[in-house]
Design a protein around this motif. Sequence first.
Motif, PDB file in Angstrom:
ATOM      1  N   LEU A 158       0.838  -1.206   0.000  1.00 10.11           N
ATOM      2  CA  LEU A 158       0.000   0.000   0.000  1.00 10.11           C
ATOM      3  C   LEU A 158       0.868   1.249   0.000  1.00 10.11           C
ATOM      4  O   LEU A 158       0.591   2.215  -0.724  1.00 10.11           O
ATOM      5  CB  LEU A 158      -0.928  -0.019   1.214  1.00 10.11           C
ATOM      6  N   THR A 159       1.926   1.236   0.812  1.00 11.17           N
ATOM      7  CA  THR A 159       2.845   2.383   0.835  1.00 11.17           C
ATOM      8  C   THR A 159       3.503   2.587  -0.527  1.00 11.17           C
ATOM      9  O   THR A 159       3.637   3.718  -1.009  1.00 11.17           O
ATOM     10  CB  THR A 159       3.934   2.160   1.901  1.00 11.17           C
ATOM     11  N   ALA A 160       3.892   1.486  -1.152  1.00 12.29           N
ATOM     12  CA  ALA A 160       4.535   1.582  -2.469  1.00 12.29           C
ATOM     13  C   ALA A 160       3.585   2.134  -3.518  1.00 12.29           C
ATOM     14  O   ALA A 160       3.988   2.883  -4.413  1.00 12.29           O
ATOM     15  CB  ALA A 160       5.052   0.207  -2.883  1.00 12.29           C
ATOM     16  N   SER A 161       2.326   1.764  -3.434  1.00  8.54           N
ATOM     17  CA  SER A 161       1.355   2.261  -4.417  1.00  8.54           C
ATOM     18  C   SER A 161       1.156   3.764  -4.303  1.00  8.54           C
ATOM     19  O   SER A 161       0.769   4.418  -5.266  1.00  8.54           O
ATOM     20  CB  SER A 161       0.023   1.537  -4.243  1.00  8.54           C
ATOM     21  N   LEU A 162       1.424   4.307  -3.127  1.00  8.46           N
ATOM     22  CA  LEU A 162       1.267   5.752  -2.926  1.00  8.46           C
ATOM     23  C   LEU A 162       2.548   6.527  -3.197  1.00  8.46           C
ATOM     24  O   LEU A 162       2.492   7.738  -3.431  1.00  8.46           O
ATOM     25  CB  LEU A 162       0.809   6.033  -1.487  1.00  8.46           C
ATOM     26  N   THR A 163       3.697   5.872  -3.164  1.00 10.56           N
ATOM     27  CA  THR A 163       4.976   6.580  -3.310  1.00 10.56           C
ATOM     28  C   THR A 163       5.753   6.156  -4.544  1.00 10.56           C
ATOM     29  O   THR A 163       6.206   6.999  -5.329  1.00 10.56           O
ATOM     30  CB  THR A 163       5.835   6.333  -2.055  1.00 10.56           C
ATOM     31  N   VAL A 164       5.916   4.853  -4.739  1.00 13.68           N
ATOM     32  CA  VAL A 164       6.745   4.368  -5.842  1.00 13.68           C
ATOM     33  C   VAL A 164       5.987   4.369  -7.165  1.00 13.68           C
ATOM     34  O   VAL A 164       6.515   4.791  -8.202  1.00 13.68           O
ATOM     35  CB  VAL A 164       7.262   2.948  -5.534  1.00 13.68           C
ATOM     36  N   LEU A 165       4.748   3.910  -7.141  1.00 10.33           N
ATOM     37  CA  LEU A 165       3.978   3.790  -8.385  1.00 10.33           C
ATOM     38  C   LEU A 165       3.865   5.104  -9.154  1.00 10.33           C
ATOM     39  O   LEU A 165       4.026   5.108 -10.383  1.00 10.33           O
ATOM     40  CB  LEU A 165       2.585   3.232  -8.068  1.00 10.33           C
ATOM     41  N   PRO A 166       3.592   6.264  -8.502  1.00 11.39           N
ATOM     42  CA  PRO A 166       3.517   7.518  -9.267  1.00 11.39           C
ATOM     43  C   PRO A 166       4.808   7.866  -9.988  1.00 11.39           C
ATOM     44  O   PRO A 166       4.796   8.595 -10.979  1.00 11.39           O
ATOM     45  CB  PRO A 166       3.185   8.564  -8.191  1.00 11.39           C
ATOM     46  N   MET A 167       5.956   7.348  -9.490  1.00 12.90           N
ATOM     47  CA  MET A 167       7.231   7.647 -10.135  1.00 12.90           C
ATOM     48  C   MET A 167       7.509   6.747 -11.330  1.00 12.90           C
ATOM     49  O   MET A 167       8.314   7.098 -12.196  1.00 12.90           O
ATOM     50  CB  MET A 167       8.377   7.489  -9.121  1.00 12.90           C
ATOM     51  N   LEU A 168       6.849   5.608 -11.379  1.00 13.30           N
ATOM     52  CA  LEU A 168       7.125   4.645 -12.443  1.00 13.30           C
ATOM     53  C   LEU A 168       6.220   4.814 -13.653  1.00 13.30           C
ATOM     54  O   LEU A 168       6.527   4.276 -14.720  1.00 13.30           O
ATOM     55  CB  LEU A 168       6.998   3.215 -11.900  1.00 13.30           C
ATOM     56  N   VAL A 169       5.110   5.531 -13.509  1.00 13.85           N
ATOM     57  CA  VAL A 169       4.198   5.747 -14.636  1.00 13.85           C
ATOM     58  C   VAL A 169       4.336   7.188 -15.114  1.00 13.85           C
ATOM     59  O   VAL A 169       4.625   8.088 -14.324  1.00 13.85           O
ATOM     60  CB  VAL A 169       2.734   5.435 -14.237  1.00 13.85           C
ATOM     61  N   GLN A 170       4.127   7.382 -16.396  1.00 18.61           N
ATOM     62  CA  GLN A 170       4.300   8.703 -16.984  1.00 18.61           C
ATOM     63  C   GLN A 170       2.985   9.405 -17.279  1.00 18.61           C
ATOM     64  O   GLN A 170       2.916  10.626 -17.273  1.00 18.61           O
ATOM     65  CB  GLN A 170       5.115   8.576 -18.290  1.00 18.61           C
ATOM     66  N   GLU A 171       1.933   8.654 -17.544  1.00 16.96           N
ATOM     67  CA  GLU A 171       0.646   9.248 -17.884  1.00 16.96           C
ATOM     68  C   GLU A 171      -0.418   8.773 -16.902  1.00 16.96           C
ATOM     69  O   GLU A 171      -0.354   7.652 -16.378  1.00 16.96           O
ATOM     70  CB  GLU A 171       0.243   8.859 -19.312  1.00 16.96           C
ATOM     71  N   ASN A 172      -1.384   9.660 -16.667  1.00 19.58           N
ATOM     72  CA  ASN A 172      -2.500   9.342 -15.758  1.00 19.58           C
ATOM     73  C   ASN A 172      -1.999   8.824 -14.413  1.00 19.58           C
ATOM     74  O   ASN A 172      -2.429   7.782 -13.909  1.00 19.58           O
ATOM     75  CB  ASN A 172      -3.449   8.319 -16.397  1.00 19.58           C
ATOM     76  N   ARG A 173      -1.069   9.563 -13.840  1.00 18.92           N
ATOM     77  CA  ARG A 173      -0.466   9.115 -12.585  1.00 18.92           C
ATOM     78  C   ARG A 173      -1.482   8.977 -11.471  1.00 18.92           C
ATOM     79  O   ARG A 173      -1.442   8.023 -10.692  1.00 18.92           O
ATOM     80  CB  ARG A 173       0.627  10.098 -12.162  1.00 18.92           C
ATOM     81  N   LEU A 174      -2.400   9.944 -11.390  1.00 24.21           N
ATOM     82  CA  LEU A 174      -3.373   9.895 -10.304  1.00 24.21           C
ATOM     83  C   LEU A 174      -4.293   8.696 -10.453  1.00 24.21           C
ATOM     84  O   LEU A 174      -4.640   8.042  -9.460  1.00 24.21           O
ATOM     85  CB  LEU A 174      -4.193  11.196 -10.263  1.00 24.21           C
ATOM     86  N   TRP A 217      -3.556   5.795 -11.896  1.00 22.78           N
ATOM     87  CA  TRP A 217      -2.788   4.623 -11.523  1.00 22.78           C
ATOM     88  C   TRP A 217      -2.593   4.559 -10.009  1.00 22.78           C
ATOM     89  O   TRP A 217      -2.677   3.470  -9.413  1.00 22.78           O
ATOM     90  CB  TRP A 217      -1.424   4.634 -12.217  1.00 22.78           C
ATOM     91  N   THR A 218      -2.331   5.704  -9.409  1.00 26.86           N
ATOM     92  CA  THR A 218      -2.128   5.730  -7.958  1.00 26.86           C
ATOM     93  C   THR A 218      -3.401   5.344  -7.216  1.00 26.86           C
ATOM     94  O   THR A 218      -3.359   4.559  -6.255  1.00 26.86           O
ATOM     95  CB  THR A 218      -1.669   7.127  -7.513  1.00 26.86           C
ATOM     96  N   LEU A 219      -4.538   5.889  -7.658  1.00 23.78           N
ATOM     97  CA  LEU A 219      -5.807   5.540  -7.030  1.00 23.78           C
ATOM     98  C   LEU A 219      -6.107   4.048  -7.183  1.00 23.78           C
ATOM     99  O   LEU A 219      -6.477   3.370  -6.220  1.00 23.78           O
ATOM    100  CB  LEU A 219      -6.936   6.365  -7.637  1.00 23.78           C
ATOM    101  N   GLY A 220      -5.940   3.547  -8.420  1.00 20.45           N
ATOM    102  CA  GLY A 220      -6.217   2.135  -8.648  1.00 20.45           C
ATOM    103  C   GLY A 220      -5.318   1.228  -7.833  1.00 20.45           C
ATOM    104  O   GLY A 220      -5.779   0.276  -7.184  1.00 20.45           O
ATOM    105  N   GLY A 221      -4.022   1.522  -7.843  1.00 22.02           N
ATOM    106  CA  GLY A 221      -3.087   0.704  -7.073  1.00 22.02           C
ATOM    107  C   GLY A 221      -3.332   0.771  -5.585  1.00 22.02           C
ATOM    108  O   GLY A 221      -3.233  -0.236  -4.874  1.00 22.02           O
ATOM    109  N   SER A 222      -3.673   1.968  -5.099  1.00 23.04           N
ATOM    110  CA  SER A 222      -3.924   2.132  -3.667  1.00 23.04           C
ATOM    111  C   SER A 222      -5.172   1.379  -3.225  1.00 23.04           C
ATOM    112  O   SER A 222      -5.184   0.745  -2.160  1.00 23.04           O
ATOM    113  CB  SER A 222      -4.061   3.623  -3.330  1.00 23.04           C
ATOM    114  N   VAL A 223      -6.226   1.453  -4.032  1.00 22.79           N
ATOM    115  CA  VAL A 223      -7.468   0.752  -3.673  1.00 22.79           C
ATOM    116  C   VAL A 223      -7.243  -0.760  -3.649  1.00 22.79           C
ATOM    117  O   VAL A 223      -7.662  -1.451  -2.709  1.00 22.79           O
ATOM    118  CB  VAL A 223      -8.598   1.124  -4.657  1.00 22.79           C
TER     119      VAL A 223
END
Length: 340
Positions: free
Chosen positions: A118-134, A136-142
């Motif tokens: 869960l922590t990674a989805s909020l911190t690491v995931l936004p850095m690894l994707v280039q488009e539609n970061r929010l 991806w972050t919302l989906g990964g976090s949920v």
Amino acid sequence: MDERKEYDCGLIQDLLPLYQDDVCSDASRTAVEGHLAECKNCRTVAEKLKNTNVDDRLSIEKNGVLKEHAKQERRKTITIGIGMAGILMIPVIVCLICNLAIGHGLDWFFIVLAALLLTASLTVLPMLVQENRLLWTLGGSVISLILLLFVICIYTGGEWFLLAVIPTIFGLSVLFMPYVIRKIHLPKVLAHSKTLIVVLWDTIWLYAVIVICGFYAKHTHNYWEISLKITTFCIIYLWTIILIIRYLKVNGWIKAGISMVLTGISVALVNDVIYYITDGKWKMVLLDADFSCWSTNAANVNVVDANIKLIILLVFVGAGILLTVAGIVKMCGKKGKIES
């Protein structure tokens, strides 16, 4: 004397950019062409204007520099993301070693793993994707949050997983679904009904919350009848307001006026509806209103409640009528201007 010699080189050179772009008048074009036929210096200037190789080269180099800079920024971001992922793996490895060293199973270890995911989805995931970061972050976090709840539920031997997950999804949908639906590309048939899609989505999850709570409220008398009727009353009010705002073919003043009148009536009558659903009797709370009595003791609590609801009703209905009248006046004024 030839008229073309009347134009000096300075004037012709001022006209050359317009001549090259073919935006000058016919007279200017004739003058420029006649002068260029006789003047070698001006022909040289004209040839230089035609040569766009330098500009093209500069444009290519500029685009190349921007692309290279973007690549470097992506590399840095991905490097930081990988570094943070590596840091997050440290407690995972430590917990795994300690858990195995003391002879315990891997039960609670998975809780730590899911929490770090869960922590990674909020911190690491936004850095690894280039488009539609929010998105991806919302989906990964949920997904990570649901997984965490699932692991905890299994570890504790509980039966509350759905009771926790469904209200959580409903709350997150109310907060973030309006943004998500704006970023999703829908077919043309649905593209103009995004508001209705959001409200329908939230309605479905609201009823899902009521249903799942019903399965856990086993000893509550008449739960299904009471909860579903009260929820449906509130949903009808919400959908009525949405449909008025979305589809009623009048101006915003009239829509606001009608919505305020309906809101005032709903607030004033909501307790009466609840009394009727729960007790089977209609109790008109507004009939207890008495503006001469504002004492807050137990004997007068119903009177004070009725006073407040009556004030809300009068204010909302009065404001709604004023807005509706203003909207009608504006519509009549526009029709008068069109006819005139």
